[in-house]
Design a protein around this motif. Structure first.
Motif, mmCIF file in Angstrom:
data_model
loop_
_atom_site.group_PDB
_atom_site.id
_atom_site.type_symbol
_atom_site.label_atom_id
_atom_site.label_comp_id
_atom_site.label_asym_id
_atom_site.label_seq_id
_atom_site.Cartn_x
_atom_site.Cartn_y
_atom_site.Cartn_z
ATOM 1 N N THR A 101 0.754 -1.489 -0.136
ATOM 2 C CA THR A 101 0.096 -0.037 -0.095
ATOM 3 C C THR A 101 0.778 1.388 -0.182
ATOM 4 N N LEU A 102 2.076 1.078 0.362
ATOM 5 C CA LEU A 102 2.840 2.326 0.350
ATOM 6 C C LEU A 102 3.558 2.635 -1.207
ATOM 7 N N LEU A 103 3.263 1.844 -2.133
ATOM 8 C CA LEU A 103 3.627 1.844 -3.465
ATOM 9 C C LEU A 103 2.674 2.611 -4.388
ATOM 10 N N LYS A 104 2.759 3.282 -5.325
ATOM 11 C CA LYS A 104 2.234 3.786 -6.535
ATOM 12 C C LYS A 104 1.753 2.553 -7.303
ATOM 13 N N ALA A 105 0.750 2.631 -8.107
ATOM 14 C CA ALA A 105 0.082 1.580 -8.788
ATOM 15 C C ALA A 105 0.848 0.668 -9.637
ATOM 16 N N GLU A 106 1.988 1.285 -10.435
ATOM 17 C CA GLU A 106 2.843 0.464 -11.126
ATOM 18 C C GLU A 106 3.842 -0.453 -10.376
ATOM 19 N N PRO A 107 4.709 0.164 -9.525
ATOM 20 C CA PRO A 107 5.620 -0.368 -8.574
ATOM 21 C C PRO A 107 4.916 -1.292 -7.553
ATOM 22 N N ARG A 108 3.679 -0.926 -7.169
ATOM 23 C CA ARG A 108 2.843 -2.032 -6.384
ATOM 24 C C ARG A 108 2.578 -3.149 -7.061
ATOM 25 N N ALA A 109 2.137 -3.153 -8.376
ATOM 26 C CA ALA A 109 1.725 -4.176 -8.970
ATOM 27 C C ALA A 109 2.940 -5.028 -9.177
ATOM 28 N N ARG A 110 4.149 -4.651 -9.658
ATOM 29 C CA ARG A 110 5.390 -5.124 -9.731
ATOM 30 C C ARG A 110 5.693 -6.063 -8.799
ATOM 31 N N LEU A 111 5.684 -5.399 -7.419
ATOM 32 C CA LEU A 111 6.314 -5.922 -6.216
ATOM 33 C C LEU A 111 4.958 -6.901 -5.874
ATOM 34 N N GLU A 112 3.956 -6.703 -5.900
ATOM 35 C CA GLU A 112 2.803 -7.948 -5.605
ATOM 36 C C GLU A 112 3.301 -9.261 -6.545
ATOM 37 N N GLN A 113 3.561 -8.895 -7.882
ATOM 38 C CA GLN A 113 3.559 -10.094 -8.696
ATOM 39 C C GLN A 113 4.873 -10.822 -8.238
ATOM 40 N N ASP A 114 6.253 -9.958 -7.948
ATOM 41 C CA ASP A 114 7.555 -10.515 -7.455
ATOM 42 C C ASP A 114 6.931 -11.254 -6.302
ATOM 43 N N TRP A 115 6.485 -10.608 -5.458
ATOM 44 C CA TRP A 115 6.432 -11.172 -4.082
ATOM 45 C C TRP A 115 5.686 -12.793 -4.298
#
Length: 157
Positions: A101-115
């Motif tokens: 939730t601390l990240l903006k949409a694009e970096p958030r989506a990338r981190l969620e996918q990586d996680w």
């Protein structure tokens, strides 16, 4: 692993003992990326370990055990760093869902996918590690039976 925050402690920024929030987030993201590569390497090493076990290649097994140990130690250090970074960002008892939730949409989506990929790799490596352990235990048990005989020998009545 979704709730846990999973990363080698990186050196603190020059002149400061505690990373800034931005540095903590960068370290956390970098640790996840390194762990993706680390778990892919671990998966390959576990496959090699299984093959060496099946072929009874003792020297190769010893070499692989050392390589795996070094890799796992590095990943554990990164996990500890990730926890420290998440605590720096969110306070006590953080979760990756909160980090997202601390990240903006694009970096958030990338981190969620990586996680999610990291979670999948961790589960697969645990499965492979158990498979290898079971094989080694079975081989040891068989060898003990061959060398020392059965513990319980059938005696006709």
């Amino acid at each position: 692993m979704t709730q846990a925050v999973n990363a080698a402690p990186a050196a603190p920024a020059a002149g400061s003992a505690v990373p800034t929030r931005q540095e903590a987030m960068q370290q956390l993201l970098h640790g996840v990326a390194l762990d993706l590569a680390g778990y892919a390497e671990l998966q390959d090493l576990l496959e090699q370990q299984f093959d060496a076990s099946v072929r009874h290649q003792r020297a190769r097994l010893e070499q692989l055990a050392e390589t795996i140990s070094v890799l796992v130690d590095a990943m554990e250090a990164r996990r500890q760093q990730r926890v420290a970074c998440a605590v720096r960002l969110l306070g006590p008892a953080p979760s990756m869902a909160q980090v997202f939730t601390l990240l903006k949409a694009e970096p958030r989506a990338r981190l969620e996918q990586d996680w999610a990929r990291l979670e999948t790799l961790v589960i697969e490596c645990k499965r492979l590690g158990k498979r290898n352990s079971d094989l080694l235990v079975d081989q040891y048990t068989i060898m003990q039976r061959v060398l020392h005989g059965e513990d319980q020998i059938y005696e006709p009545g």
